[in-house]
Every structure is written in C-alpha cells, then in structure tokens.
Design an enzyme around this catalytic site. Structure first.
Site, PDB file in Angstrom:
ATOM      1  N   SER A  79       0.692  -0.870   0.234  1.00 20.40           N
ATOM      2  CA  SER A  79      -0.045   0.143   0.000  1.00 20.40           C
ATOM      3  C   SER A  79       0.453   1.215   0.119  1.00 20.40           C
ATOM      4  O   SER A  79       1.743   1.229   0.386  1.00 20.40           O
ATOM      5  CB  SER A  79      -0.882  -0.229   1.195  1.00 20.40           C
ATOM      6  OG  SER A  79      -1.634   1.373   1.309  1.00 20.40           O
ATOM      7  N   TYR A 108      -1.599  -0.911  10.467  1.00 26.60           N
ATOM      8  CA  TYR A 108      -1.887  -1.142   8.719  1.00 26.60           C
ATOM      9  C   TYR A 108      -0.556  -0.748   8.000  1.00 26.60           C
ATOM     10  O   TYR A 108       0.165  -1.617   6.633  1.00 26.60           O
ATOM     11  CB  TYR A 108      -3.065  -0.549   8.552  1.00 26.60           C
ATOM     12  CG  TYR A 108      -3.149  -0.762   6.863  1.00 26.60           C
ATOM     13  CD1 TYR A 108      -3.797  -1.772   6.429  1.00 26.60           C
ATOM     14  CD2 TYR A 108      -3.349   0.705   5.933  1.00 26.60           C
ATOM     15  CE1 TYR A 108      -4.199  -2.168   4.962  1.00 26.60           C
ATOM     16  CE2 TYR A 108      -3.616  -0.288   4.549  1.00 26.60           C
ATOM     17  CZ  TYR A 108      -3.709  -0.592   4.338  1.00 26.60           C
ATOM     18  OH  TYR A 108      -3.808  -1.660   2.671  1.00 26.60           O
TER      19      TYR A 108
END
Length: 251
Positions: free
Chosen positions: A128, A141
């Site tokens: 990501s 995350y």
C-alpha cells in the site's frame, strides 16, 4: 487474450475487490485460477491467509490438482481502521500483522519451492502507499504494509538463481470492501467529488486498475522486474499531505 496461457495462479483475498477483479482478469488471459478467501463464495477456496496450516494446504492442493503453481498473488489483507498510536491493543497489532505481513511470507514460503521445480514463477504481494510514508492509513496497517515492501525485496534476494520474481503493488485509494465506508459517507453527504482529491488525478481508483498492474507483474512482460514495489495511486504518494488535527497528535 493469452498472456497467462498455461499458467496456474493462486490469488488470496479473491472474494471481492482487487482480488476478485484480478481473478477474473487472470482467467480471461488464460490462467487456471485458484481463488482463496476467508469469505465464502462461488469457486472460492476457504482459506485464512494468515494461517500457516491453511496456506500450506492451499498450495499443496493446488499442486495436486493442477500439477504445480506459477503465480501467487498474496492479496488478502485487513485495514484495522484508523485508530491512533495509543488506541489499538497488542491483539489488534498481532491480527493485522498476521494477515497483512505473515500472510504474504507464508505464501512465498510454501509456493516458492514448487515454483522452482517448474523453472520459475512470479509472486506478487499487495502492499500500500501507506507503507511508503505517513498519512495514508492507520499505524498498524501502515507498519504491516511497510513490512510487505521490505519482504519482497529480501525474498527476491534470497530466491536468486531460482527464476522466481517477487514484487509488490502499492495501491492508493481504491473502491473496495475495505474502503467502502469512505465512499458511502462521501456519497451520502453529496461530496463524492472529493474522493481522491489529494492525488493529481483527482479521483479514486477501481479494482480493475490494480488488477491490470498485477497482470503485468505476473506475466512475462515484467520478466526483468524483481524486488520492486510498484505504486499505483494516481500520484498520491508524491506528498501524502495531512493535517495534525486529522491524526490526533498527542504530544
């Protein structure tokens, strides 16, 4: 099209979003696709991508059913929300790291020996833009995705002479189940035009746009791309702008 003709591909997190779009695209390009997910669905193998027993079983069953494995797209992941540094528990971190980081490592660990027997292959992991710098995701995350970026680099180095390439995709804001709440709130407030406003393209992305990147990395078209984190974010990671208030600075 036949860019993946004769290839056997495993895709995790394949029940929806990026994984589902990629499974459909790979099939259209001639691949035999084994789609896996914790969620149940048509043609979906039930797998917890962060469970060693499940991943080992998935790979071994794929080899038994199809004669080998050529491509793995370790895509499964969870967000964990946008909780701040002091708001998540150790259990929260353990679960996020288990699925998002240990999961891709398990996929590499169990698929790579079979790929080597086939003369090589391609492993693609979903990272990501949140793994590149602050401002694009929650703390746990973001840390997990930064780990994925480093994982593909170290794995590519350790798999030298195997003809196995290991790369990552770093998506920006994509409309998936993970981000649906953001999209729904914006649309409910009549502010859908603000979705993706922080990137130069001024829009969010679609799952198929990331699937196309996965196809490139899985195919022979990327035969000299290895240990790389390919960013597909509309330009968001140019700066990752954010405000102190949005992240609840404590000190």
């Amino acid at each position: 099209m036949s860019r993946l003709k004769g290839k056997v591909a495993i895709i995790t997190g394949a029940a929806s979003g990026i994984g589902e779009a990629t499974a459909d695209l790979f099939r259209s390009e001639g691949a035999t696709v084994v789609a896996a997910d914790r969620a149940e669905g048509v043609d979906i193998v039930s797998v917890d991508a962060g469970s060693e027993a499940d991943v080992e079983r998935l790979v071994e069953q794929t080899v038994a059913d199809h004669g080998g494995v050529d491509i793995v797209f370790a895509n499964a992941g969870i967000s964990g929300g946008l909780a701040g540094l002091f708001e998540q528990s150790t259990a929260d971190w353990e679960e996020i790291l288990r699925v998002n980081l240990i999961g891709p490592w398990l996929a590499i660990k169990y698929a790579a020996p079979h790929m080597k027997q086939r003369g090589g292959g391609s492993i693609v992991c979903t990272a990501s833009v949140a793994g590149l710098r602050a401002g694009a995701g929650g703390v746990a995350y973001s840390a997990s995705k930064a780990g994925v970026i480093n994982l593909v680099k170290t794995a590519a180095a350790q798999l030298c002479d195997s003809n196995i390439r290991v790369n990552a995709i770093c998506p920006g804001l994509i409309e998936t189940g993970m981000t649906q709440g953001i999209y729904d709130m914006a649309r409910a407030a009549g502010k859908q035009e603000m979705i993706g406003q922080l990137n130069p393209l001024r829009r969010g992305g679609e799952p198929n746009e990331i699937a196309q990147v996965a196809l490139f990395l899985a195919s022979d078209e990327s035969s000299y791309v290895n240990g790389h984190a390919l960013v597909a974010d509309g330009g968001l990671s140019i700066s990752h702008p954010f405000t102190r208030q949005a992240y609840g600075c404590t000190f």
